[in-house]
Motif scaffolding. Sequence first.
Motif, short mmCIF file in Angstrom:
data_model
loop_
_atom_site.label_atom_id
_atom_site.label_comp_id
_atom_site.label_asym_id
_atom_site.label_seq_id
_atom_site.Cartn_x
_atom_site.Cartn_y
_atom_site.Cartn_z
N TYR A 156 44.17 -42.15 -74.99
CA TYR A 156 42.92 -42.41 -75.72
C TYR A 156 43.14 -42.26 -77.23
O TYR A 156 42.70 -43.11 -78.01
CB TYR A 156 41.82 -41.45 -75.24
N ASP A 157 43.82 -41.18 -77.62
CA ASP A 157 44.09 -40.97 -79.04
C ASP A 157 44.93 -42.10 -79.62
O ASP A 157 44.66 -42.58 -80.73
CB ASP A 157 44.81 -39.63 -79.26
N LYS A 158 45.95 -42.53 -78.89
CA LYS A 158 46.80 -43.63 -79.36
C LYS A 158 46.00 -44.91 -79.50
O LYS A 158 46.17 -45.65 -80.46
CB LYS A 158 47.99 -43.84 -78.40
N LEU A 159 45.14 -45.16 -78.54
CA LEU A 159 44.31 -46.36 -78.59
C LEU A 159 43.33 -46.29 -79.76
O LEU A 159 43.12 -47.27 -80.47
CB LEU A 159 43.56 -46.54 -77.27
N SER A 160 42.74 -45.12 -79.97
CA SER A 160 41.80 -44.93 -81.07
C SER A 160 42.48 -45.10 -82.43
O SER A 160 41.87 -45.59 -83.38
CB SER A 160 41.18 -43.54 -81.01
N ASP A 161 43.74 -44.68 -82.51
CA ASP A 161 44.47 -44.73 -83.77
C ASP A 161 45.20 -46.05 -84.00
O ASP A 161 45.78 -46.26 -85.07
CB ASP A 161 45.50 -43.59 -83.84
N ALA A 162 45.18 -46.93 -83.01
CA ALA A 162 45.92 -48.19 -83.12
C ALA A 162 45.41 -49.01 -84.30
O ALA A 162 44.22 -49.31 -84.39
CB ALA A 162 45.80 -48.98 -81.83
N LYS A 163 46.31 -49.35 -85.19
CA LYS A 163 45.96 -50.10 -86.38
C LYS A 163 46.18 -51.60 -86.20
O LYS A 163 45.59 -52.41 -86.89
CB LYS A 163 46.80 -49.63 -87.58
N ASP A 164 47.04 -51.96 -85.25
CA ASP A 164 47.33 -53.37 -85.08
C ASP A 164 47.19 -53.77 -83.61
O ASP A 164 47.18 -52.92 -82.72
CB ASP A 164 48.75 -53.70 -85.59
N GLU A 165 47.09 -55.04 -83.37
CA GLU A 165 46.88 -55.57 -82.02
C GLU A 165 48.06 -55.29 -81.10
O GLU A 165 47.87 -55.00 -79.92
CB GLU A 165 46.61 -57.09 -82.10
N LYS A 166 49.27 -55.33 -81.62
CA LYS A 166 50.46 -55.08 -80.80
C LYS A 166 50.43 -53.65 -80.25
O LYS A 166 50.67 -53.44 -79.06
CB LYS A 166 51.73 -55.30 -81.63
N THR A 167 50.12 -52.67 -81.09
CA THR A 167 50.05 -51.28 -80.64
C THR A 167 48.94 -51.11 -79.62
O THR A 167 49.10 -50.45 -78.60
CB THR A 167 49.82 -50.34 -81.85
N ARG A 168 47.81 -51.74 -79.89
CA ARG A 168 46.67 -51.65 -78.98
C ARG A 168 47.03 -52.22 -77.61
O ARG A 168 46.74 -51.60 -76.58
CB ARG A 168 45.49 -52.39 -79.60
#
Length: 128
Positions: free
Chosen positions: A93-105
């Motif tokens: 959840y934290d990683k998804l919330s912090d995702a800045k770009d579409e690739k990371t998301r």
Amino acid sequence: METHSGEKFAERMEFADLYDCYGQLLTDHQREILTMYLYEDLTVSEIGDSKGISRQAVHDMLKRTHESLADYEARLGFIAQRSKEHEQLLSLYDKLSDAKDEKTRKTVLKLLKKYIDSYMESRESNDI
């Protein structure tokens, strides 16, 4: 530093978690007394009076039952596993919330989907 009452509260919460997870492995009598103690917030004296047994008998039963439940957790580890799963989900959840770009998301969403599929598969294989 935790206060004595804070320590007692933590112990009681741990006891309640153990009971919630493994309570069905106890006798009806043990479950009845634990329900009175943990959820009705009765004292050992009140439970003893209600059941027609001594305060010491209630105390001893609570102690033995807690030890049995803790032994189930030590052997089976369901609470520890649930805690680990909870931490993994929070991390995703934290990683998804912090995702800045579409690739990371997308990467995090794939991990989350993989986790959910694995979780559901393990639950289906444990159905009786």
